[in-house]
Scaffold this active site. Structure first.
Site, short mmCIF file in Angstrom:
data_model
loop_
_atom_site.label_atom_id
_atom_site.label_comp_id
_atom_site.label_asym_id
_atom_site.label_seq_id
_atom_site.Cartn_x
_atom_site.Cartn_y
_atom_site.Cartn_z
N GLU A 155 2.38 27.14 -30.41
CA GLU A 155 4.24 26.81 -30.51
C GLU A 155 4.77 28.23 -29.58
O GLU A 155 5.15 27.81 -28.08
CB GLU A 155 4.81 26.74 -31.89
CG GLU A 155 4.99 25.31 -32.43
CD GLU A 155 4.39 26.21 -33.63
OE1 GLU A 155 3.52 26.48 -33.47
OE2 GLU A 155 4.27 24.91 -34.33
N PHE B 47 10.69 23.60 -48.89
CA PHE B 47 9.40 24.07 -47.93
C PHE B 47 9.32 23.53 -46.70
O PHE B 47 10.47 22.77 -45.87
CB PHE B 47 8.43 22.72 -48.34
CG PHE B 47 6.90 22.60 -47.79
CD1 PHE B 47 5.96 24.02 -47.70
CD2 PHE B 47 6.42 21.71 -46.72
CE1 PHE B 47 5.05 24.32 -47.55
CE2 PHE B 47 5.41 21.55 -46.30
CZ PHE B 47 4.91 22.52 -46.74
N GLN B 48 9.61 24.95 -45.80
CA GLN B 48 9.29 24.87 -44.73
C GLN B 48 10.57 24.94 -43.65
O GLN B 48 10.83 24.31 -42.97
CB GLN B 48 8.62 23.93 -43.74
CG GLN B 48 6.52 23.46 -44.15
CD GLN B 48 6.05 23.05 -43.06
OE1 GLN B 48 6.25 22.12 -42.30
NE2 GLN B 48 4.64 24.06 -42.79
N LYS C 276 15.83 16.32 -40.66
CA LYS C 276 14.88 15.21 -40.68
C LYS C 276 15.72 13.83 -41.18
O LYS C 276 15.20 13.10 -40.31
CB LYS C 276 13.90 15.36 -42.21
CG LYS C 276 12.61 14.46 -41.86
CD LYS C 276 11.37 15.08 -42.69
CE LYS C 276 10.34 13.74 -42.31
NZ LYS C 276 9.11 14.16 -43.08
N MET D 7 -1.10 49.15 -19.18
CA MET D 7 0.49 50.39 -18.89
C MET D 7 0.17 50.86 -19.55
O MET D 7 0.97 52.30 -19.60
CB MET D 7 0.42 48.86 -18.59
CG MET D 7 2.23 49.86 -18.12
SD MET D 7 2.05 50.38 -16.45
CE MET D 7 2.94 49.15 -15.97
#
Ligand SMILES: Cc1ncc(C[n+]2csc(CCOP(=O)(O)OP(=O)(O)O)c2C)c(N)n1
Ligand SMILES: [Mg+2]
Lengths: 571, 172
Positions: free
Chosen positions: A63, A125-126, A175, A483
């Protein structure tokens, strides 16, 4: 005539429609061409409707890659990039991209799935409190509480993301809201009484600025990315020419003013050029247009433009006076302000001496590097500039290579420079180049990374192959976190703590595993012939360029120092 | 210096979180914050008491608050003619020997006793924060068992002195 779609039919028959369909319909209305998204449980209802949708959907392999790609797309098109991530881990994977877009004012519309309304707050969940997590790193965020609100919220989100000072807007969709159905709601107007960006400048301030310009002996324009967001490049050029004003750019502003223009002084800031920084230091009138006086630009504020009357044109009033005391504040869209300044036809300043000084500095203190037989990154950047005739879209990661690209690639046009400025996000470059190439299919896209940052989002090579994007992936390979190594060399007595790689992947084989051709380049002759072969063809390619690992970026303003204290300004 | 800032905000979910988040994100010092519905439907009023080092920081706070999409109006009313009140509930140790003494302190402050038990009193006091602080100091020696304060809430008086037009913090 309106094409009959499932949606228009349902609307005509007043049949219930799902939240997911309302969302996609709203995206169509906003003329969204591409979505960067990754499916998961909470967004399955949306993905089911995407199955039949005509909007191009790009599946990143992480993602984070998706949201950086959306940023690249936005940076090149000026339009918002659209992202979908599932709830919980999908949503937390886009946090870096949100913070990056917030810092660099990139408009994004980010949809996250959420657990069903009934279980929010139960550690389902999630589940993740994505509104709480993203409040400080979004311009605004929503959680949809009823299906009928979706069209209004999406419309509002696009308006908020793209107007005023742009930024990312997140919409969290539980959802059951995506899956549930409702009657197609009547179109609702946007009502945001607390959000009314000031676009037109105050006339008195425009007068004041015009008079200050006429009187100035050492004027300079500092042009930031606000020029790009306002699409004010023509106006900037016209105004600078009308008033004969020298222009310096911030890192993110590059391309807003043509680099080869005689009035262009150069890049300012920590690794900017001597002339640009000294122009800011010596100026008696500093006109900031759309820059936010970031500390990497200003250096130590106590030494910043000590003798200047400061004018600041910004659409975000909170930026004015935040870091630098401002004498002529102009809250406005850069384009509108410049139009009004041009219309004033003020008397240009009498400042030949100043222009002579700047030109003498330019001649005396150009960017430079030593040629000692080793392959120099600066040389590579010069070659890339020449081979692409300055017309490429240049996307970078973060580190030394980023600064060399900024110093040596001269942008003649806007929206060809894609880099992570405010947040300095390693891993940004490769995925951002995917969005950039999709946004500008006919351009050569150079994706320039370091060997460190390239490994932070390598998985997106799969998307480049899958979508046949002819991106030229260039790794300036110095076997180190260059760097960091440079700072350790300069400020920590060369104690190279965890900044040198003792083992590295074979990048060519890695590319090969993804079906992308790769080459190792070890000297100038190889660079010459391989660049000629691959830069203009229609295939992706990965170039592992072994540069001098000891090369440092100069000139430099050390932390805590002022513009007049640059080091490494001359051979 | 101490400033009183009032906000009119939309009653949208998470709005209080946005405001408090902003204070912590920008490292602003907040002494109290009080929230409740306002006279307009769908709007709430928030009163913040903040400590700032200088006018520059104050200007930043008001601008950053104004930038919030749910914030309709921001006013620094510190120098206006205002009414500002706070409510405190104080549970103080008291027995038959100290009760009368405490009652005699309460009177000049126009506080009231709203609960009495064998060994304690609950005192309710409203007023400006200074008054509340003074009272707390006075009552402390008797032993404060519990203290709850609402934080200041405030707005402008009906009539303002003519010279004190509200200074808008927008510099345009
Ligand atoms: C996500 C992230 N982690 C750490 C850093 C700190 N950082 C800045 S530049 C840099 C080194 C980058 O190395 P490389 O990608 O090889 O580029 P180079 O400087 O060598 O060109 C690091 C670690 C960062 N900017 N971003
Ligand atoms: Mg490196």
């Amino acid at each position: 005539m309106l094409q009959e779609t499932a949606f228009t039919k349902m609307k005509a028959e007043n049949e219930p429609i799902s939240g997911a369909e309302l969302m996609l319909e709203a995206l169509k209305k906003e003329q969204v061409e591409v979505i960067f998204g990754y499916p998961g449980g909470a967004v399955l209802p949306i993905y089911d409707k995407l199955y039949d949708s005509k909007i191009l959907h790009i599946l990143p392999r992480h993602e984070q890659g998706g949201i950086h790609a959306a940023e690249g797309y936005s940076r090149v098109t000026g339009k918002p990039g659209v992202v979908i991530a599932t709830s919980g881990p999908g949503a937390t994977n886009i946090i870096t991209g949100l913070a990056d877009a917030m810092m660099d004012s990139l408009p994004l519309i980010v949809f996250t799935g959420q657990v069903a309304t009934g279980v929010i707050g139960t550690d389902a969940f999630q589940e993740a409190d994505i509104l709480g997590i993203t409040t400080p790193i979004t311009k605004y965020n929503y959680q949809v509480r009823s299906i009928e609100d979706i069209p209004r919220i999406v419309k509002e989100a696009f308006y908020v993301a793209t107007s005023g000072r742009p930024g990312p807007v997140l919409i969290d969709i539980p959802k059951d809201i995506a899956a549930g159905t409702a009657k197609v709601p009547e179109e609702q107007e946007i009502v945001l009484p607390g959000y009314q960006p000031t676009v037109q400048p105050n006339y008195l301030q425009i007068r004041k600025l015009t008079e200050a310009v006429s009187r100035a002996k050492k004027p300079v324009i500092l042009a930031g990315a606000g020029i790009l967001f306002a699409e004010a490049y023509e106006e900037l050029k016209q105004y600078a020419e009308q008033q004969n004003l020298p222009v310096v750019h911030t890192l993110l502003g590059l391309g807003g003013f043509p680099a080869e223009h005689p009035l262009f002084v150069g890049l300012a800031g920590m690794h900017g050029c001597y002339t640009a920084n000294m122009a800011l230091y010596e100026a008696d009138l500093l006109i900031n247009i759309g820059a936010r006086f970031d500390d990497r630009l200003t250096g130590n504020l106590q030494h910043f433009a000590p003798n200047a009357t400061v004018a600041h044109i910004d659409i975000d009033p909170a930026e004015i006076g935040k870091n630098v005391q401002t004498h002529i504040p102009v809250v406005a869209d850069a384009k509108e302000a410049l139009k009004q300044l041009i219309a004033q036809e003020g008397k240009p300043p009498v400042h030949q001496e100043w222009m002579d000084t700047l030109n003498a500095w330019k001649a005396e203190y150009p960017f430079f590097y030593k040629e000692d037989g080793r392959l120099k990154p600066q040389k590579v950047m010069e070659m890339l500039y020449e081979k692409t005739k300055g017309e490429a879209v240049v996307v970078t990661d973060v580190g030394q290579h980023q600064m060399w690209a900024a110093q040596y690639y001269k942008f003649s046009k806007a929206n060809r420079w894609v880099t992570s400025g405010g947040l300095g996000t390693m891993g940004f470059g490769l995925p951002a180049s995917i969005g950039a190439q999709l946004a500008s299919p006919d351009s050569i896209v150079l994706s320039i990374s370091g060997d460190g940052g390239f490994q932070m989002c390598t998985q997106e090579l799969a998307v480049i192959r899958e979508q046949n994007l002819p991106i030229k992936i260039i790794i300036l390979n110095n076997s180190s976190l260059g760097m960091v190594r440079q700072w350790q060399e300069i400020f920590y007595e060369s104690r190279f703590s965890h900044s040198k790689f003792s083992s590295q992947p074979d990048f060519v084989k890695l590319a090969d595993a993804y079906g992308i051709k790769g080459y190792v380049i070890e000297d100038e002759a190889q660079a010459e012939s391989i660049f000629n072969e691959v830069l203009t063809n229609n295939e992706p390619v990965l170039l592992d360029i072994r540069i001098d690992p000891d090369e440092n970026v100069y000139p430099m303003i050390a932390p805590g120092k002022g513009h007049h204290e640059m080091v490494g300004v001359k051979p | 210096m101490k400033r009183i800032i009032t906000l009119t905000v939309m009653n949208r979910p998470g709005v209080l979180n946005r405001i408090t988040n902003l204070f912590s994100k920008r490292n602003y010092n907040i002494e109290s914050i009080s929230v409740g519905y306002s006279e307009q439907e769908g709007m709430s009023r928030i009163t913040c008491v903040v400590h700032v080092e200088n006018i520059g920081v104050l200007e930043q706070i008001t601008k950053q608050l104004n930038k919030q999409i749910d914030v309709i109006k921001v006013m620094d009313i510190t120098e206006q003619s205002i009414v500002a009140r706070e409510l405190a509930l104080i549970k103080v140790v008291s027995n038959s020997s100290t009760r009368n003494e405490i009652y005699s302190l309460i009177q000049p402050f126009r506080a009231s006793v709203i609960d009495v038990s064998k060994d304690s009193l609950v005192i309710q006091l409203t007023g400006e924060s200074d008054k509340i602080e003074a009272f707390i100091e006075l009552i402390k020696p008797y032993g404060i068992k519990e203290l709850a304060r609402t934080g200041t809430t405030a707005f402008l008086r009906g009539t303002q002195k003519p010279s004190q037009a509200i200074k808008p913090y927008s510099i345009v």
